[in-house]
Scaffold this motif. Structure first.
Motif, PDB file in Angstrom:
ATOM      1  N   VAL B 140      36.952  27.907  51.583  1.00 24.34           N
ATOM      2  CA  VAL B 140      36.369  29.247  51.467  1.00 24.34           C
ATOM      3  C   VAL B 140      37.249  30.031  50.496  1.00 24.34           C
ATOM      4  O   VAL B 140      38.471  29.862  50.473  1.00 24.34           O
ATOM      5  N   VAL B 141      36.625  30.877  49.706  1.00 22.76           N
ATOM      6  CA  VAL B 141      37.388  31.706  48.772  1.00 22.76           C
ATOM      7  C   VAL B 141      37.571  33.089  49.393  1.00 22.76           C
ATOM      8  O   VAL B 141      36.614  33.707  49.846  1.00 22.76           O
ATOM      9  N   ASN B 142      38.801  33.528  49.426  1.00 21.67           N
ATOM     10  CA  ASN B 142      39.105  34.870  49.930  1.00 21.67           C
ATOM     11  C   ASN B 142      38.530  35.912  48.961  1.00 21.67           C
ATOM     12  O   ASN B 142      38.733  35.803  47.750  1.00 21.67           O
ATOM     13  N   PRO B 143      37.782  36.907  49.470  1.00 23.39           N
ATOM     14  CA  PRO B 143      37.234  37.926  48.548  1.00 23.39           C
ATOM     15  C   PRO B 143      38.314  38.799  47.896  1.00 23.39           C
ATOM     16  O   PRO B 143      38.012  39.566  46.981  1.00 23.39           O
ATOM     17  N   TRP B 144      39.556  38.686  48.367  1.00 24.62           N
ATOM     18  CA  TRP B 144      40.657  39.421  47.746  1.00 24.62           C
ATOM     19  C   TRP B 144      41.297  38.570  46.650  1.00 24.62           C
ATOM     20  O   TRP B 144      41.333  37.356  46.741  1.00 24.62           O
ATOM     21  N   ARG B 145      41.817  39.275  45.621  1.00 20.05           N
ATOM     22  CA  ARG B 145      42.601  38.614  44.569  1.00 20.05           C
ATOM     23  C   ARG B 145      43.921  39.346  44.434  1.00 20.05           C
ATOM     24  O   ARG B 145      43.991  40.559  44.638  1.00 20.05           O
ATOM     25  N   ARG B 146      44.937  38.590  44.063  1.00 19.16           N
ATOM     26  CA  ARG B 146      46.212  39.221  43.763  1.00 19.16           C
ATOM     27  C   ARG B 146      46.056  40.038  42.479  1.00 19.16           C
ATOM     28  O   ARG B 146      45.334  39.609  41.562  1.00 19.16           O
ATOM     29  N   GLU B 147      46.708  41.162  42.383  1.00 23.22           N
ATOM     30  CA  GLU B 147      46.594  41.988  41.175  1.00 23.22           C
ATOM     31  C   GLU B 147      47.082  41.217  39.967  1.00 23.22           C
ATOM     32  O   GLU B 147      48.170  40.624  39.991  1.00 23.22           O
ATOM     33  N   GLY B 148      46.266  41.212  38.920  1.00 19.75           N
ATOM     34  CA  GLY B 148      46.651  40.541  37.681  1.00 19.75           C
ATOM     35  C   GLY B 148      46.684  39.023  37.794  1.00 19.75           C
ATOM     36  O   GLY B 148      47.342  38.356  37.007  1.00 19.75           O
ATOM     37  N   ASP B 149      46.020  38.490  38.774  1.00 18.72           N
ATOM     38  CA  ASP B 149      46.051  37.036  38.973  1.00 18.72           C
ATOM     39  C   ASP B 149      44.653  36.618  39.421  1.00 18.72           C
ATOM     40  O   ASP B 149      44.154  37.088  40.437  1.00 18.72           O
ATOM     41  N   SER B 150      44.007  35.771  38.669  1.00 17.12           N
ATOM     42  CA  SER B 150      42.617  35.432  38.979  1.00 17.12           C
ATOM     43  C   SER B 150      42.494  34.190  39.840  1.00 17.12           C
ATOM     44  O   SER B 150      41.403  33.755  40.152  1.00 17.12           O
ATOM     45  N   ARG B 151      43.633  33.588  40.233  1.00 11.33           N
ATOM     46  CA  ARG B 151      43.550  32.376  41.048  1.00 11.33           C
ATOM     47  C   ARG B 151      42.895  32.697  42.390  1.00 11.33           C
ATOM     48  O   ARG B 151      43.206  33.725  43.013  1.00 11.33           O
ATOM     49  N   PRO B 152      42.001  31.832  42.844  1.00 12.62           N
ATOM     50  CA  PRO B 152      41.402  32.071  44.152  1.00 12.62           C
ATOM     51  C   PRO B 152      42.429  31.904  45.264  1.00 12.62           C
ATOM     52  O   PRO B 152      43.326  31.065  45.176  1.00 12.62           O
ATOM     53  N   LEU B 153      42.300  32.726  46.281  1.00  9.50           N
ATOM     54  CA  LEU B 153      43.218  32.693  47.419  1.00  9.50           C
ATOM     55  C   LEU B 153      42.500  32.153  48.642  1.00  9.50           C
ATOM     56  O   LEU B 153      41.270  32.249  48.757  1.00  9.50           O
ATOM     57  N   VAL B 154      43.287  31.621  49.563  1.00 11.86           N
ATOM     58  CA  VAL B 154      42.680  31.146  50.811  1.00 11.86           C
ATOM     59  C   VAL B 154      42.395  32.349  51.709  1.00 11.86           C
ATOM     60  O   VAL B 154      43.081  33.371  51.631  1.00 11.86           O
ATOM     61  N   PRO B 155      41.406  32.221  52.589  1.00 16.38           N
ATOM     62  CA  PRO B 155      41.094  33.315  53.520  1.00 16.38           C
ATOM     63  C   PRO B 155      41.882  33.206  54.819  1.00 16.38           C
ATOM     64  O   PRO B 155      41.688  34.023  55.725  1.00 16.38           O
ATOM     65  N   GLY B 156      42.750  32.197  54.907  1.00 18.19           N
ATOM     66  CA  GLY B 156      43.392  31.921  56.180  1.00 18.19           C
ATOM     67  C   GLY B 156      42.483  31.030  57.014  1.00 18.19           C
ATOM     68  O   GLY B 156      41.377  30.669  56.596  1.00 18.19           O
ATOM     69  N   GLY B 157      42.968  30.693  58.199  1.00 18.21           N
ATOM     70  CA  GLY B 157      42.150  29.812  59.015  1.00 18.21           C
ATOM     71  C   GLY B 157      42.596  29.805  60.453  1.00 18.21           C
ATOM     72  O   GLY B 157      43.587  30.422  60.803  1.00 18.21           O
ATOM     73  N   SER B 158      41.859  29.221  61.298  1.00 18.17           N
ATOM     74  CA  SER B 158      40.717  28.408  60.935  1.00 18.17           C
ATOM     75  C   SER B 158      39.411  29.178  60.754  1.00 18.17           C
ATOM     76  O   SER B 158      38.492  28.681  60.113  1.00 18.17           O
ATOM     77  N   SER B 159      39.336  30.429  61.259  1.00 14.97           N
ATOM     78  CA  SER B 159      38.077  31.171  61.138  1.00 14.97           C
ATOM     79  C   SER B 159      37.979  31.834  59.766  1.00 14.97           C
ATOM     80  O   SER B 159      37.650  33.028  59.654  1.00 14.97           O
ATOM     81  N   GLY B 160      38.243  31.070  58.707  1.00 19.11           N
ATOM     82  CA  GLY B 160      38.297  31.639  57.354  1.00 19.11           C
ATOM     83  C   GLY B 160      36.948  32.092  56.844  1.00 19.11           C
ATOM     84  O   GLY B 160      36.836  33.147  56.203  1.00 19.11           O
ATOM     85  N   GLY B 161      35.897  31.299  57.113  1.00 18.89           N
ATOM     86  CA  GLY B 161      34.558  31.694  56.667  1.00 18.89           C
ATOM     87  C   GLY B 161      34.120  32.974  57.345  1.00 18.89           C
ATOM     88  O   GLY B 161      33.512  33.858  56.719  1.00 18.89           O
ATOM     89  N   SER B 162      34.446  33.108  58.630  1.00 21.14           N
ATOM     90  CA  SER B 162      34.078  34.313  59.387  1.00 21.14           C
ATOM     91  C   SER B 162      34.767  35.540  58.807  1.00 21.14           C
ATOM     92  O   SER B 162      34.131  36.568  58.545  1.00 21.14           O
ATOM     93  N   ALA B 163      36.090  35.433  58.584  1.00 25.51           N
ATOM     94  CA  ALA B 163      36.857  36.576  58.085  1.00 25.51           C
ATOM     95  C   ALA B 163      36.417  36.946  56.675  1.00 25.51           C
ATOM     96  O   ALA B 163      36.251  38.135  56.351  1.00 25.51           O
ATOM     97  N   ALA B 164      36.197  35.940  55.829  1.00 21.84           N
ATOM     98  CA  ALA B 164      35.776  36.219  54.451  1.00 21.84           C
ATOM     99  C   ALA B 164      34.400  36.865  54.429  1.00 21.84           C
ATOM    100  O   ALA B 164      34.143  37.790  53.652  1.00 21.84           O
ATOM    101  N   ALA B 165      33.486  36.385  55.288  1.00 23.17           N
ATOM    102  CA  ALA B 165      32.133  36.946  55.324  1.00 23.17           C
ATOM    103  C   ALA B 165      32.162  38.425  55.718  1.00 23.17           C
ATOM    104  O   ALA B 165      31.445  39.248  55.147  1.00 23.17           O
ATOM    105  N   VAL B 166      33.003  38.764  56.684  1.00 21.99           N
ATOM    106  CA  VAL B 166      33.092  40.158  57.131  1.00 21.99           C
ATOM    107  C   VAL B 166      33.734  41.010  56.036  1.00 21.99           C
ATOM    108  O   VAL B 166      33.261  42.101  55.722  1.00 21.99           O
ATOM    109  N   ALA B 167      34.808  40.471  55.413  1.00 22.15           N
ATOM    110  CA  ALA B 167      35.510  41.218  54.361  1.00 22.15           C
ATOM    111  C   ALA B 167      34.619  41.440  53.150  1.00 22.15           C
ATOM    112  O   ALA B 167      34.688  42.479  52.497  1.00 22.15           O
ATOM    113  N   ALA B 168      33.767  40.438  52.837  1.00 29.65           N
ATOM    114  CA  ALA B 168      32.904  40.535  51.655  1.00 29.65           C
ATOM    115  C   ALA B 168      31.577  41.202  51.984  1.00 29.65           C
ATOM    116  O   ALA B 168      30.651  41.179  51.168  1.00 29.65           O
ATOM    117  N   HIS B 169      31.463  41.758  53.180  1.00 29.89           N
ATOM    118  CA  HIS B 169      30.243  42.438  53.630  1.00 29.89           C
ATOM    119  C   HIS B 169      29.023  41.533  53.555  1.00 29.89           C
ATOM    120  O   HIS B 169      27.930  41.963  53.201  1.00 29.89           O
TER     121      HIS B 169
END
Lengths: 484, 495
Positions: B140-169
């Motif tokens: 899952v791709v974390n909807p957050w990005r580090r400032e000035g860095d376009s690399r995708p970040l992990v959303p954490g886990g294991s409920s990463g899809g759940s957290a990312a879905a809520v964060a990304a509305h």
């Protein structure tokens, strides 16, 4: 069957311990609501829990715990108010979860003891190590297709009580008596139907041998033996095998064996090296099993009369010997039948009729006591007719045969067939007079001192009366008349 | 009217009640967001048509005045929950194609409350992981990005899809499950609220088991208030789960507000790690200051067995998992890789079906339960676990709630820490102790790290005192005034 094996290098004794697996009488399984009826279509009595579906959880069935505690009480054993369910992990297609829920270190029932009765009139006390609850596995069916195994999960999750004895038995006969006693106890308690042919009761038999005075030898476990006869035969074969191995200079490997009833021998299933590491650990889906002493007391108070108490009563009330009483109480139906016959009558007489004539006749036609064509009341009346002198024992046996064939009452048959015993002294004397008149030379011989002829005269009189004359009356009248 | 997908549960319910919009409109808005957000890989199965039907039913109930606690609220459901007739695979290949004929108790409670299911959320395979990298269905791709860095970040886990879905509305809220931090850590990484209630508060029936003595469901939401609303709907005694606790479910939302005056907040010395990033330390201190300024009493406490929590967890959880996962044998459901005989079918199915992390934990678990090792590992771990729980009960003689960081860092890039399982396991260092003790704990977004990524603070409460945890969490949420938004929302999907 002796427990001593006379080897070529000396005598060996066998040491036997038994694990009896008794299916708990309960309409639902140990951890699911699925039914437990015997003989249902394959895979029709399986809940999601029994099939090990993802996310499914076990919930303990109180009835099964109650049955285990009641059985533990009947085995004179310690009831543990706190016990733990563990997982016993191994892979097998008929074990859907990959583990069996069982009790390992903390069983629901602890140590106790029971009495067994042996044919020579002696009794022995056998120690109970424990009783624990566990679930049964399903059944693998290999003979539907040559290239596939089918699995029937109807049995999966059914509650079993595993009753483990101490290694306290030294002859096959003792082991047989122990299994019969356990079966009687669970049947009295109503915690298991005890049907070995349906697999409701089965045994794992642990056998080792040793020379007298030596410590315990290495044991072999014979799995899943399903009749008392097979238990005894398996022990005999296995002990002899072990002695042979030792005398040939070999050693016994601890292993699991199976009993081939067709060939009457045991065969190796898996060695110790192949033994599973079951990785027991407390099942985290279940809380420790805890209950109050007051609940145990209630269960104890509601237990029915148990085999030992009934046996003691039979001995006291009916004057039976321990072994006879033990055999009678061993089966509730027999015991109930006997008790109905013995009620208000001579107990020994009742025992003789029930265990002798009735059991013999039933065995001959392969019927059980519950299928008996004659009722306890009918047998009772027959005994009464012997007691009141209407029938001689010989006549009564004849009447019994008619009763067993027809199911009719003794009185009807006595009347119809004219089998009534003749006790009227006048009638008997008339027959005696006739016999003496017809055989004057025999009378002379007798009077000259050939006492043995008495028997011949009795026979002639009985024959002439078509067996109906009362033998005691005949004897009395004859001896008087022959004196002259 | 603002964008419908920006509304919290509380606001959406107010809007529905006032007739500002319909449940169908709300669900349609989320359906669009879900479809637009596919590149985040938050969902492994979308159930948007069924969601629209559910929303229509909600509209009818709203009209009839029969609205439930979560009427018309569109949710993402972690793939670990069994949902009837719908993809439920714990994001493992071994459960390939599995659609259970039954509904988990927690999701059944949610549908009973009127909630709408948008789909099944991605997760680490069998909930084993702290990055969502172990999912069979991809990261899952974390909807957050580090400032000035376009690399995708992990959303954490294991409920990463759940957290990312809520964060990304892409969902108003989501269900998660937490075994050692699997709700709280991804919530912290994604800047949302994650609540693990007391063990036994939510039924485990129908949740695919990882470690039975630790697994507990909970909500992932945008606000503490939403957490309270959703937890109430999820909770409740369930006779089908022997470890479920029969105690009434309070109206958690009613516990919110009222400040923290007189609240005793414990700060455990042992949670100060040697090499902890300064920004975590600073944030924790900020949290302490907020509570002190709010009138709470700050109490220094000691939880002396904390350092043993992680090793204890990594014995207990794999041990239970090795047994729980034995049922995946290729025989009755999911993946079967036929072999020449039974043994080979087992081996091939399990080798093919389980990913590397799951295999590793099954091996560890099997090892620690094996004859000769049981006493040294499993039994000892159980004893230490009891000591850890004792630490907490002693502390709760002096405090009402304990304040700690949620995780030792912000979200990291996909691929980082992958070659070092210990570094990965360290993600759970602050969350695992509460799991071992079965305590309720919440992670609330409280600030940003130097790279502009969200950080969370954790509050751990007494058993079944979710109300105090939520009240303190709500206070902290207000104090932190966390307004930052992920780049996914502020800059759009293309950034």
């Amino acid at each position: 069957m002796s427990g001593i094996i006379h080897g070529e290098t000396g005598d060996f004794e066998m040491v036997i311990g038994l694990e009896v697996h008794a299916q708990v009488a309960s309409r639902a399984k140990l951890f699911s609501g699925a039914p437990t009826e015997f003989g249902a279509e394959p895979n029709t009595q399986v809940s999601l829990v029994d099939a090990g579906m993802p996310g499914m959880l076990p919930v303990i069935n109180k009835v099964c715990v109650e049955q285990a505690v009641r059985t533990g009480l009947a085995l004179n054993s310690k009831i543990n108010l706190r016990s733990i369910f563990d997982r016993k992990n191994y892979f097998y297609p008929d074990l859907p979860c990959g583990y069996q829920i069982s009790q390992y270190l903390n069983p629901v029932v602890g140590e106790g003891e029971i009495e067994i009765d042996l044919a020579d009139g002696s009794s022995r006390t056998i120690g109970i190590e424990r009783l624990h609850l566990e679930i049964d596995a399903g059944k693998s069916v290999h003979d539907i297709r040559p290239d596939a195994t089918h699995v029937d999960l109807n049995r999966s999750g059914i509650a079993l009580m595993e009753i483990v004895s101490k290694p306290d038995m030294f002859t096959p006969e003792e082991a047989g008596a122990y299994v019969r006693k356990i079966r009687a106890i669970v049947r009295y308690v109503g915690s298991c139907d005890g049907n070995m042919d349906q697999g409701s009761l089965r045994c794992d038999v642990n056998v080792s041998v040793r020379r007298a005075g030596e410590p315990l030898g290495t044991r072999c476990e014979i799995k899943n033996v399903n009749s008392v006869r097979f238990v005894m035969r398996a022990i005999e074969y296995e002990a002899a095998r072990q002695v042979e191995v030792i005398e040939d200079g070999g050693t016994i490997d601890q292993e699991t064996r199976l009993f081939d009833s067709a060939r009457g021998e045991t065969r190796s299933m898996r060695s110790k090296e192949e033994a599973h590491d079951y990785r027991y650990f407390p099942d985290p889906d279940l809380l420790p099993l805890e209950f109050e002493q007051s609940w145990v007391d209630e269960l104890a108070a509601s237990l029915p009369e148990l085999p030992d108490a009934r046996k003691a009563r039979f001995m006291a009330d009916f004057g039976l010997k321990p072994y006879d009483a033990g055999v009678l109480v061993g089966d509730q139906d027999f015991a109930g039948f006997f008790e109905a016959v013995a009620d208000g009558r001579d107990g020994k007489l009742a025992a003789n009729w029930v265990t002798g004539e009735l059991f013999g006749a039933l065995n001959k036609v392969g019927k059980s006591i519950t299928e008996s064509p004659v009722t306890a009341a009918q047998v009772g009346t027959l005994i009464d007719r012997v007691s009141d002198g209407t029938l001689s024992v010989r006549l009564a046996k004849e009447v019994f045969e008619f009763m067993f064939e027809s199911g009719r009452d003794a009185d009807d048959l006595i009347e119809e067939k004219g089998l009534k015993q003749v006790t009227d002294s006048g009638a008997i004397e008339a027959v005696i007079d006739q016999v003496m008149t017809d055989n004057p030379e025999k009378v002379e011989e007798y009077r000259a001192g050939r006492d043995k002829l008495m028997g011949w005269f009795v026979g002639q009189v009985m024959k002439a009366s078509q067996g109906k004359a009362n033998p005691a009356a005949v004897n009395k009248a004859l001896s008087e008349k022959l004196k002259g | 009217m603002s964008n419908l997908t920006d509304l919290t549960i509380a606001r959406a319910q107010a809007g529905l009640a006032q007739g500002d919009f319909s449940a169908r409109e709300l669900t349609d808005a989320y359906a669009t967001a879900v479809e637009a957000g596919r590149e985040l890989n938050s969902f492994v199965a979308e159930t948007l048509d069924a969601a629209r039907d559910q929303a229509d039913a909600s509209d009818r109930r709203l009209k009839d005045g029969e609205a439930g606690l979560l009427e018309g609220v569109p949710l993402a459901i972690k793939d670990l929950f069994c949902t009837k007739g719908v993809h439920s695979a714990a994001c493992s290949h071994i459960l390939n194609g599995f659609k259970p004929p039954y509904e988990s108790s927690v999701t059944a409670n949610l549908w009973q409350a009127g909630a709408v299911m948008l789909g099944k959320a991605n997760m680490d395979e069998f909930a084993m992981g702290s990055s969502n990298m172990t999912s069979y269905y991809g990261a899952v791709v974390n909807p957050w990005r580090r400032e000035g860095d376009s690399r995708p970040l992990v959303p954490g886990g294991s409920s990463g899809g759940s957290a990312a879905a809520v964060a990304a509305h892409m969902a108003v809220a989501a269900t998660g499950t937490d075994t050692g931090g699997s709700i709280r850590q991804p919530a912290a990484f994604c800047g949302v609220v994650g609540m693990k209630p007391t063990y036994g508060r939510c039924s485990r029936w129908g949740i695919i088991a990882f470690a039975s003595s630790l697994d507990q469901a909970g909500p992932i939401t945008r606000t503490v208030e939403d957490s309270a609303i959703m937890l109430r709907a999820m909770s409740g005694y369930d006779a089908k789960d022997s470890t479920s606790v029969n105690t009434p479910v309070p109206n958690y939302a009613a516990a919110l507000g009222g400040g923290v005056k007189g609240l005793r907040v414990g700060v455990p010395a042992e949670y100060r790690l040697d090499n902890m990033p300064a920004e975590i330390e600073v944030l924790w201190q900020k949290g302490i200051d907020w509570f002190r300024d709010g009138g709470a009493e700050i109490v220094d406490i000691s939880l002396p067995h904390t350092k043993y929590a992680l090793p204890t967890y990594y014995i207990v959880a794999p041990a239970e998992a090795s047994s729980n996962l034995a049922r995946y044998d290729g025989i009755r459901f999911g993946l079967r890789e036929p072999g020449a005989d039974l043994r080979e079918t087992y081996c091939k199915s399990r080798a093919e079906g389980f990913g590397a992390e799951v295999r590793q934990r099954i091996l560890i678990g099997t090892y620690v339960l094996s004859a000769g090792y049981y006493d040294a590992y499993y039994l000892k771990a159980q004893r230490v676990r009891a000591r850890i729980a004792e630490d907490f009960s002693k502390a709760y003689e002096k405090v009402d709630v304990i304040l700690t960081p949620t995780a030792p860092s912000a979200a990291f890039a996909a691929g980082e820490k992958m070659d070092d399982p210990i570094a990965m396991y360290l993600n759970d260092v602050f969350t695992v102790p509460a799991s071992l003790a079965g305590l309720p704990a919440i992670s609330v977004p409280a600030g940003l790290d130097d790279g502009g990524l969200p950080l969370g603070l954790q509050l751990i409460g007494k058993p079944f005192d979710e109300e105090t945890v939520l009240r303190a969490g709500g206070f902290m949420e207000d104090a932190a005034n966390f307004m930052a938004q992920p780049q996914w929302l502020t800059e759009g999907a293309a950034s």
